[in-house]
Design a protein around this motif. Sequence first.
Motif, short mmCIF file in Angstrom:
data_model
loop_
_atom_site.label_atom_id
_atom_site.label_comp_id
_atom_site.label_asym_id
_atom_site.label_seq_id
_atom_site.Cartn_x
_atom_site.Cartn_y
_atom_site.Cartn_z
N VAL A 106 0.82 -1.32 0.14
CA VAL A 106 0.05 -0.06 -0.02
C VAL A 106 0.89 1.35 -0.12
O VAL A 106 1.90 1.56 0.61
N CYS A 107 0.52 2.31 -0.72
CA CYS A 107 1.19 3.62 -1.00
C CYS A 107 0.15 4.57 -0.68
O CYS A 107 -0.97 4.70 -0.69
N THR A 123 1.52 -1.75 5.14
CA THR A 123 1.11 -3.06 4.80
C THR A 123 -0.34 -3.31 4.59
O THR A 123 -0.92 -4.25 3.99
N SER A 124 -1.20 -2.30 4.86
CA SER A 124 -2.75 -2.31 4.67
C SER A 124 -3.26 -0.92 4.45
O SER A 124 -2.56 -0.10 4.98
N ILE A 125 -4.27 -0.86 3.79
CA ILE A 125 -5.22 0.45 3.59
C ILE A 125 -5.62 0.91 5.09
O ILE A 125 -5.33 2.20 5.11
N GLU A 126 -5.79 0.08 6.07
CA GLU A 126 -6.18 0.57 7.40
C GLU A 126 -5.23 1.15 8.07
O GLU A 126 -5.19 2.18 8.76
N GLN A 127 -3.65 0.70 7.81
CA GLN A 127 -2.84 1.33 8.24
C GLN A 127 -2.12 2.64 7.68
O GLN A 127 -1.69 3.52 8.44
N CYS A 128 -2.71 2.61 6.25
CA CYS A 128 -2.33 4.11 5.77
C CYS A 128 -3.14 5.15 5.89
O CYS A 128 -2.90 6.36 5.93
N GLN A 176 -4.20 10.11 -0.41
CA GLN A 176 -5.04 9.05 -0.49
C GLN A 176 -4.20 7.64 -0.47
O GLN A 176 -3.04 7.93 -0.89
N CYS A 177 -4.82 6.54 -0.06
CA CYS A 177 -4.29 5.33 0.18
C CYS A 177 -4.64 4.65 -1.33
O CYS A 177 -5.75 4.40 -1.72
N LEU A 178 -3.49 4.07 -1.72
CA LEU A 178 -3.63 3.28 -2.90
C LEU A 178 -2.74 1.83 -2.86
O LEU A 178 -1.81 1.82 -2.32
N THR A 179 -3.29 0.90 -3.65
CA THR A 179 -2.36 -0.48 -3.78
C THR A 179 -1.18 -0.02 -4.57
O THR A 179 -1.19 0.72 -5.42
N ASN A 180 -0.09 -0.57 -4.12
CA ASN A 180 1.09 -0.47 -4.87
C ASN A 180 1.06 -1.14 -6.02
O ASN A 180 1.19 -2.44 -5.98
N PRO A 181 1.51 -0.43 -7.09
CA PRO A 181 1.32 -1.22 -8.51
C PRO A 181 2.65 -1.90 -8.76
O PRO A 181 2.78 -2.87 -9.60
N TYR A 239 4.01 -3.39 -6.28
CA TYR A 239 4.52 -4.47 -5.26
C TYR A 239 4.70 -6.06 -5.88
O TYR A 239 4.06 -6.55 -6.70
N GLN A 240 5.81 -6.56 -5.42
CA GLN A 240 5.84 -8.12 -5.58
C GLN A 240 6.00 -9.08 -4.26
O GLN A 240 6.59 -8.66 -3.46
N PRO A 241 4.91 -9.57 -4.01
CA PRO A 241 4.78 -10.50 -3.15
C PRO A 241 5.84 -11.50 -2.70
O PRO A 241 6.57 -11.87 -3.83
N PRO A 242 6.30 -11.75 -1.75
CA PRO A 242 7.29 -12.67 -1.48
C PRO A 242 6.79 -14.08 -2.18
O PRO A 242 5.50 -14.56 -2.25
#
Length: 81
Positions: free
Chosen positions: A29-30, A45-50, A60-65, A67-70
């Motif tokens: 999350v960004c 790590t989450s929208i709620e944390q942001c 605004q909080c956005l998903t990170n385009p 992001y590479q999950p482990p």
Amino acid sequence: MRIGAMVLLVGLALPGAAAAQAPYDNYPVCLRVYGPVRYDECRYTSIEQCRPAASGIAAQCLTNPWYQPPAGPGARRARRH
């Protein structure tokens, strides 16, 4: 002499290019901040944390385009015997 100066300038510019990617750390999350200069802080790590960071400012909080999950446990290479 000019070629040496160009190599030096390019070498000095490369670390700056790597630093420009720093806001896109590998978090899902960004926080996108709007203003005279728009920038992203990808460290949540989450929208709620942001959300508290975005509260009260033009952001605004956005998903990170980027992001590479482990890799999961199935991503390991099989051992050869």
